[in-house]
Design an enzyme around this catalytic site. Structure first.
Site, PDB file in Angstrom:
ATOM      1  N   ILE A 107     -51.727  48.853 -62.486  1.00  0.00           N
ATOM      2  CA  ILE A 107     -52.519  50.001 -62.928  1.00  0.00           C
ATOM      3  C   ILE A 107     -52.150  50.341 -64.364  1.00  0.00           C
ATOM      4  O   ILE A 107     -51.095  49.966 -64.863  1.00  0.00           O
ATOM      5  CB  ILE A 107     -52.334  51.232 -62.004  1.00  0.00           C
ATOM      6  CG1 ILE A 107     -50.889  51.709 -61.989  1.00  0.00           C
ATOM      7  CG2 ILE A 107     -52.808  50.914 -60.599  1.00  0.00           C
ATOM      8  CD1 ILE A 107     -50.676  53.003 -61.235  1.00  0.00           C
TER       9      ILE A 107
ATOM     10  N   THR B  29     -51.378  47.552 -68.504  1.00  0.00           N
ATOM     11  CA  THR B  29     -51.052  47.784 -67.097  1.00  0.00           C
ATOM     12  C   THR B  29     -49.567  47.583 -66.831  1.00  0.00           C
ATOM     13  O   THR B  29     -48.854  46.955 -67.608  1.00  0.00           O
ATOM     14  CB  THR B  29     -51.863  46.845 -66.185  1.00  0.00           C
ATOM     15  OG1 THR B  29     -51.517  45.490 -66.464  1.00  0.00           O
ATOM     16  CG2 THR B  29     -53.360  47.042 -66.373  1.00  0.00           C
ATOM     17  N   ASP B  30     -49.125  48.134 -65.705  1.00  0.00           N
ATOM     18  CA  ASP B  30     -47.727  47.988 -65.309  1.00  0.00           C
ATOM     19  C   ASP B  30     -47.599  46.973 -64.170  1.00  0.00           C
ATOM     20  O   ASP B  30     -48.578  46.318 -63.808  1.00  0.00           O
ATOM     21  CB  ASP B  30     -47.126  49.348 -64.929  1.00  0.00           C
ATOM     22  CG  ASP B  30     -47.850  50.021 -63.771  1.00  0.00           C
ATOM     23  OD1 ASP B  30     -48.577  49.335 -63.018  1.00  0.00           O
ATOM     24  OD2 ASP B  30     -47.686  51.240 -63.609  1.00  0.00           O
ATOM     25  N   LYS B  31     -46.419  46.873 -63.601  1.00  0.00           N
ATOM     26  CA  LYS B  31     -46.161  45.901 -62.539  1.00  0.00           C
ATOM     27  C   LYS B  31     -47.040  46.144 -61.313  1.00  0.00           C
ATOM     28  O   LYS B  31     -47.333  45.228 -60.565  1.00  0.00           O
ATOM     29  CB  LYS B  31     -44.681  45.941 -62.151  1.00  0.00           C
ATOM     30  CG  LYS B  31     -44.264  44.840 -61.223  1.00  0.00           C
ATOM     31  CD  LYS B  31     -42.775  44.848 -60.991  1.00  0.00           C
ATOM     32  CE  LYS B  31     -42.399  43.698 -60.073  1.00  0.00           C
ATOM     33  NZ  LYS B  31     -40.960  43.625 -59.879  1.00  0.00           N
TER      34      LYS B  31
END
Length: 156
Positions: free
Chosen positions: A40, A35-37
Site C-alpha cells: 500500500i 508503496t511499502d512492504k
C-alpha cells in the site's frame, strides 16, 4: 524532466454552500516506489501529492509558485493534516482534488481529497500556509501584493 503524472487534468468551478469555488483535479498513478512492504502507499507520499495538487491549483489561478517567490511572496507550510480512510495500491489511478479552504491576507489554507477512479474518497487533508516576505516575516498580501491577493480571492 517533467513528471506527467502531475499535469492538471481538470479545473472545475463548483457551487458549495452557496459559493462558487475553484477546484483542480491532479491525476496520480501510484508508483511501486511509493508503496511499502504491505503493497500500500506509504503515508509520507500523501504530503507530496498534496504539494503537486497545490502547485497545479496555484498555476490554474494564473501564477506559478516561482512567480510568487520572484515577486517576494513566500508560502511556507505551517500545518499539515491528513486522514486515511482506505489504502491506495501500486498502479492505482487516483485524483487529488484541491481547493482553498480559508484565506486571510497573511494565511492560506488548502483542502485536499484523494479519490479512486470510481470516485471513492480514500484520503482527505489540509495544509495551512503563512504568506511571508523573503525573510519569512508574515505579510498581508492585500497590502503588499494586491495583484496576488485578488488572484487568490477570485479562486476562493
Amino acid at each position: 524532466m517533467i513528471d506527467k503524472r502531475y499535469n492538471i487534468k481538470e479545473v472545475a468551478v463548483e457551487a458549495a454552500e452557496g459559493e462558487i469555488i475553484m477546484v483542480t483535479k491532479t491525476p496520480i498513478k501510484v508508483r511501486y516506489a511509493e508503496t511499502d512492504k504491505m503493497g500500500i502507499v506509504h503515508h509520507s507520499n500523501y504530503a507530496v501529492w498534496y504539494e503537486a495538487a497545490r502547485g497545479d491549483f496555484i498555476e490554474a489561478m494564473g501564477m506559478r509558485y516561482s512567480d510568487m517567490e520572484e515577486s517576494g511572496v513566500m508560502v511556507p507550510l505551517v500545518e499539515l493534516h491528513c486522514k486515511y480512510m482506505k489504502p491506495a495500491r501500486y498502479e492505482e489511478n487516483l485524483t487529488v482534488e484541491c481547493r482553498i479552504g480559508t484565506f486571510r491576507g497573511a494565511k492560506l489554507e488548502f483542502f485536499y481529497s484523494v479519490k479512486t477512479e470510481d470516485g471513492t474518497v480514500i484520503n482527505e487533508g489540509s495544509t495551512v500556509h503563512a504568506l511571508t516576505n523573503t525573510s519569512l516575516v508574515p505579510i498581508n498580501v492585500k497590502k503588499t501584493n494586491p495583484d496576488i491577493y485578488e488572484m487568490i480571492k477570485r479562486a476562493y
